[in-house]
Design a protein around this motif. Structure first.
Motif, PDB file in Angstrom:
ATOM      1  N   ILE A  90       0.860  -1.180   0.000  1.00  0.00           N
ATOM      2  CA  ILE A  90       0.000   0.000   0.000  1.00  0.00           C
ATOM      3  C   ILE A  90       0.895   1.228   0.000  1.00  0.00           C
ATOM      4  CG2 ILE A  90      -0.212  -0.046   2.526  1.00  0.00           C
ATOM      5  CD1 ILE A  90      -3.007   1.199   2.177  1.00  0.00           C
ATOM      6  N   LYS A  91       0.558   2.194  -0.820  1.00  0.00           N
ATOM      7  CA  LYS A  91       1.340   3.427  -0.885  1.00  0.00           C
ATOM      8  C   LYS A  91       1.152   4.227   0.410  1.00  0.00           C
ATOM      9  CE  LYS A  91       3.071   3.193  -5.099  1.00  0.00           C
ATOM     10  NZ  LYS A  91       2.564   4.058  -6.179  1.00  0.00           N
ATOM     11  N   VAL A  92       2.184   4.926   0.789  1.00  0.00           N
ATOM     12  CA  VAL A  92       2.153   5.719   2.020  1.00  0.00           C
ATOM     13  C   VAL A  92       0.987   6.693   2.026  1.00  0.00           C
ATOM     14  CG1 VAL A  92       3.355   7.596   3.222  1.00  0.00           C
ATOM     15  CG2 VAL A  92       4.584   5.492   2.642  1.00  0.00           C
ATOM     16  N   HIS A  93       0.759   7.385   0.899  1.00  0.00           N
ATOM     17  CA  HIS A  93      -0.316   8.389   0.900  1.00  0.00           C
ATOM     18  C   HIS A  93      -1.692   7.737   1.039  1.00  0.00           C
ATOM     19  CE1 HIS A  93      -1.393   7.581  -3.333  1.00  0.00           C
ATOM     20  NE2 HIS A  93      -0.097   7.550  -3.584  1.00  0.00           N
ATOM     21  N   ASP A  94      -1.836   6.492   0.570  1.00  0.00           N
ATOM     22  CA  ASP A  94      -3.118   5.797   0.718  1.00  0.00           C
ATOM     23  C   ASP A  94      -3.373   5.393   2.167  1.00  0.00           C
ATOM     24  OD1 ASP A  94      -3.974   5.868  -1.971  1.00  0.00           O
ATOM     25  OD2 ASP A  94      -2.659   4.182  -2.469  1.00  0.00           O
ATOM     26  N   LEU A  95      -2.310   5.088   2.884  1.00  0.00           N
ATOM     27  CA  LEU A  95      -2.461   4.727   4.291  1.00  0.00           C
ATOM     28  C   LEU A  95      -2.744   5.958   5.148  1.00  0.00           C
ATOM     29  CD1 LEU A  95      -2.290   2.294   6.250  1.00  0.00           C
ATOM     30  CD2 LEU A  95       0.102   2.911   6.632  1.00  0.00           C
ATOM     31  N   VAL A  96      -2.019   7.028   4.880  1.00  0.00           N
ATOM     32  CA  VAL A  96      -2.174   8.240   5.689  1.00  0.00           C
ATOM     33  C   VAL A  96      -3.553   8.862   5.503  1.00  0.00           C
ATOM     34  CG1 VAL A  96      -1.328  10.601   6.055  1.00  0.00           C
ATOM     35  CG2 VAL A  96       0.296   8.722   5.749  1.00  0.00           C
ATOM     36  N   VAL A  97      -4.044   8.904   4.277  1.00  0.00           N
ATOM     37  CA  VAL A  97      -5.325   9.560   4.005  1.00  0.00           C
ATOM     38  C   VAL A  97      -6.479   8.878   4.735  1.00  0.00           C
ATOM     39  CG1 VAL A  97      -6.089   8.283   1.950  1.00  0.00           C
ATOM     40  CG2 VAL A  97      -6.570  10.748   2.143  1.00  0.00           C
ATOM     41  N   MET A  98      -6.284   7.606   5.108  1.00  0.00           N
ATOM     42  CA  MET A  98      -7.336   6.895   5.842  1.00  0.00           C
ATOM     43  C   MET A  98      -7.609   7.517   7.212  1.00  0.00           C
ATOM     44  SD  MET A  98      -6.432   2.915   4.998  1.00  0.00           S
ATOM     45  CE  MET A  98      -6.358   2.308   3.310  1.00  0.00           C
ATOM     46  N   GLY A  99      -6.717   8.379   7.657  1.00  0.00           N
ATOM     47  CA  GLY A  99      -6.963   9.089   8.906  1.00  0.00           C
ATOM     48  C   GLY A  99      -8.173  10.011   8.833  1.00  0.00           C
ATOM     49  N   LEU A 100      -8.654  10.266   7.639  1.00  0.00           N
ATOM     50  CA  LEU A 100      -9.830  11.134   7.460  1.00  0.00           C
ATOM     51  C   LEU A 100     -11.133  10.341   7.444  1.00  0.00           C
ATOM     52  CD1 LEU A 100      -8.399  13.468   4.654  1.00  0.00           C
ATOM     53  CD2 LEU A 100      -8.777  14.071   7.054  1.00  0.00           C
ATOM     54  N   PHE A 101     -11.091   9.077   7.873  1.00  0.00           N
ATOM     55  CA  PHE A 101     -12.284   8.212   7.775  1.00  0.00           C
ATOM     56  C   PHE A 101     -13.492   8.810   8.486  1.00  0.00           C
ATOM     57  CE2 PHE A 101     -10.547   7.025  11.883  1.00  0.00           C
ATOM     58  CZ  PHE A 101     -11.651   6.754  12.650  1.00  0.00           C
ATOM     59  N   ARG A 102     -13.249   9.559   9.564  1.00  0.00           N
ATOM     60  CA  ARG A 102     -14.345  10.108  10.353  1.00  0.00           C
ATOM     61  C   ARG A 102     -15.200  11.088   9.546  1.00  0.00           C
ATOM     62  NH1 ARG A 102     -14.283  14.023  13.877  1.00  0.00           N
ATOM     63  NH2 ARG A 102     -12.057  14.377  13.664  1.00  0.00           N
ATOM     64  N   LYS A 103     -14.578  11.708   8.539  1.00  0.00           N
ATOM     65  CA  LYS A 103     -15.275  12.722   7.754  1.00  0.00           C
ATOM     66  C   LYS A 103     -15.933  12.151   6.503  1.00  0.00           C
ATOM     67  CE  LYS A 103     -11.973  16.196   9.382  1.00  0.00           C
ATOM     68  NZ  LYS A 103     -10.946  17.207   9.007  1.00  0.00           N
TER      69      LYS A 103
END
Length: 240
Positions: A90-103
């Protein structure tokens, strides 16, 4: 008070690990939770997340956590477990962006704007050069910083971290603790951090909570208190 714990008793059928624990924290704050293996540190976090039965009360922002269905979705809590692994590329940016799941709504895709926010966080953490890398190819220290970048995007008021510097070298340990201190001082977060790295706490501002102590209580992080608890943990073993 952002966190209030009153007469907490928690553990398992055969063994109670936490007895009559009470303390309160005003935001923002950094709290290092220390103690021997088996002292109840991870159990305390599980109680915080309603994953083990307990007696007493745990309140966050004056709300009893037993009455809140999902504190993570509401932006109250975020949690980084002791072992957090990914077994697929998994690409780093795909993992990090998951931090926005709440929105996001269920199955809603992440947008280019979301990825731009993720890139901004990576840039702030001096990790932008890793944005297109496969996360599974990174070093342990780099991976931990990426998890913390994802946690940053969750933007929770209270962050629970279970040994975030475990197995990291001295360079990455310092970077992680500096990052956590920035979260408190610059972003107004409250951090509860389980750690065995007492000597890395010496330059930090915050509190110690030693769950192996006969009567655990919050104490300010000072060189004297850090060394006192270091000696205590080295000279006492956890009761069976």
């Amino acid at each position: 008070m952002i966190v209030e714990v009153n007469n907490l008793v928690a553990g398992y059928e055969q063994r109670v690990l936490i007895r009559n624990l009470s303390f309160s924290i005003a935001a923002p704050a950094f709290v290092a939770i220390i103690g021997h293996n088996g002292a109840g540190k991870t159990t305390f976090f599980k109680a915080f997340q309603q994953q083990v039965p307990y007696q007493g009360n745990i309140c966050a922002q004056q709300q009893d956590l037993k009455t809140i269905p999902n504190p993570a979705i509401q932006g109250l809590l975020s949690y980084l477990p002791q072992k957090n692994s990914v077994s697929f590329p998994i690409k780093v940016h795909d993992l990090v962006v998951m931090g926005l799941f709440r929105k996001k709504r269920f199955f809603e895709n992440y947008t280019s704007e979301d990825y731009a926010v993720a890139a901004q966080v990576l840039e702030k953490l001096e990790l932008l050069h890793l944005i297109e890398h496969d996360f599974t190819t990174l070093s342990g220290g780099e991976q931990q910083l990426i998890w913390l970048a994802q946690l940053t995007l969750q933007d929770a008021s209270i962050c629970l971290l279970d040994e975030p510097t475990q197995q990291l070298d001295v360079y990455y340990k310092k970077r992680v603790f500096n990052l956590l201190q920035d979260w408190v001082q610059q972003n107004g977060k409250t951090i509860l951090c389980i750690t065995h790295d007492l000597l890395n706490l010496l330059p930090l501002k915050g509190y110690l909570l030693n769950l192996s102590a006969p009567a655990p209580a919050l104490e300010p992080i000072t060189p004297e208190n850090v060394m006192k608890h270091q000696v205590f943990l080295e000279s006492h073993r956890q009761p069976l």
